[in-house]
Design a protein around this motif. Sequence first.
Motif, mmCIF file in Angstrom:
data_model
loop_
_atom_site.group_PDB
_atom_site.id
_atom_site.type_symbol
_atom_site.label_atom_id
_atom_site.label_comp_id
_atom_site.label_asym_id
_atom_site.label_seq_id
_atom_site.Cartn_x
_atom_site.Cartn_y
_atom_site.Cartn_z
ATOM 1 N N UNK A 1 0.831 -1.209 0.000
ATOM 2 C CA UNK A 1 0.000 0.000 0.000
ATOM 3 C C UNK A 1 0.865 1.259 0.000
ATOM 4 N N UNK A 2 1.954 1.249 0.735
ATOM 5 C CA UNK A 2 2.828 2.432 0.759
ATOM 6 C C UNK A 2 3.480 2.660 -0.600
ATOM 7 N N UNK A 3 3.955 1.586 -1.217
ATOM 8 C CA UNK A 3 4.550 1.712 -2.547
ATOM 9 C C UNK A 3 3.526 2.235 -3.553
ATOM 10 N N UNK A 4 2.297 1.731 -3.448
ATOM 11 C CA UNK A 4 1.255 2.159 -4.383
ATOM 12 C C UNK A 4 0.912 3.634 -4.179
ATOM 13 N N UNK A 5 0.805 4.048 -2.924
ATOM 14 C CA UNK A 5 0.506 5.472 -2.650
ATOM 15 C C UNK A 5 1.614 6.373 -3.196
#
Length: 368
Positions: free
Chosen positions: A42-46
């Motif tokens: 999720x952090x990479x996607x954000x």
Amino acid sequence: MTRDAKWEALFSLPRRAPESGLDQEHMDMALAIQQVTEEAVMRLARTARALTGCRNLTMAGGVALNCVANGKLLRSGMFDRIYIQPAAGDAGGALGAALAAWHIWKGNERTPLPEGALDRMRGSYLGPEFSPADVDRMASRHEAPYTRFEDFDALCDTVCEHLAAGHAVGWFQGRMEYGPRALGGRSILGDPRHPEMQKKLNLKIKYREGFRPFAPSVLAEKVSDCFELDRPSPYMLLVAPVAEALRKPLPEGYFQKPMFERLYVQRSTLPAITHVDFSARVQTVHRNTNERYWRLINRFNEREGCPVVVNTSFNVRGEPIVCTPQDAYRCFMRTEMDHLVIGDCLFSKDRQPAWRETEDWRDEYELD
């Protein structure tokens, strides 16, 4: 693949030995690793969204096979569309190299997708294919009787009867799948409504722990009737909740029970594919990429009112997915599978000659 002393010092938990008991502390560890993985994804996607402003996301790499994380990313609404390469692990590097050579080295332009196509993967059915003559030679070698159907609809009717009776059917059709998922080319099928189907497939055919879940193959046109999913999932790379209308009330104290007691509670009208949290790893089946598989499931829906079948890879635990008719027949005879369909040919276990092994075949492959 662990350094045991460092593992135990870090987690205060000894490494679990293969085939040993699965305790609550092991389940807690698995959950923690999954949660950390999801947070990283999720952090990479954000970050990717913030840097690019793009509303579409393409994913590859081994972690892109984490269906639970993929489903949560989709439901977050961070992106409008998410595409996951079906051979997202190391095997996909071969495809990437070929595309790089075609477009970068050779300088070829991209062309529009054919009408109705989701992508250029052709359903991921890119592997070897075998002729009726190959099947005949295999059957002759083993003196294996079979019935050849001239009418595919009649074959579908017969297979649907076997599925509805609680039988497990090996389904071998057309080209083999490219990537780690069986998608109806090299699959073992069952009736998802059958309360014992999950246990039967795990213990008598896959020879693995009874808790391991199975995936549903659903007609693409019916996916939203059965799951909280509003888009295609042709490569079985998204987990989605089972539709509320199909769920059953849980018994009192369900969430306080140990995991293995919760496992066989019937949580929906499709118990064989409904995980303990009401989720399922969905494959949508499309007529334009696998017409035969689509027609089988469509006929099952017409006869039984169920547009879903259980789909698991055609192999036993630790073994590669079968590729050839010989592979398929050997797996069929080594397990308690009831029927095998290769092309237009139906092999039934009760008609086959005795299968003889010279050694314990379960020692051939390292268990996963």
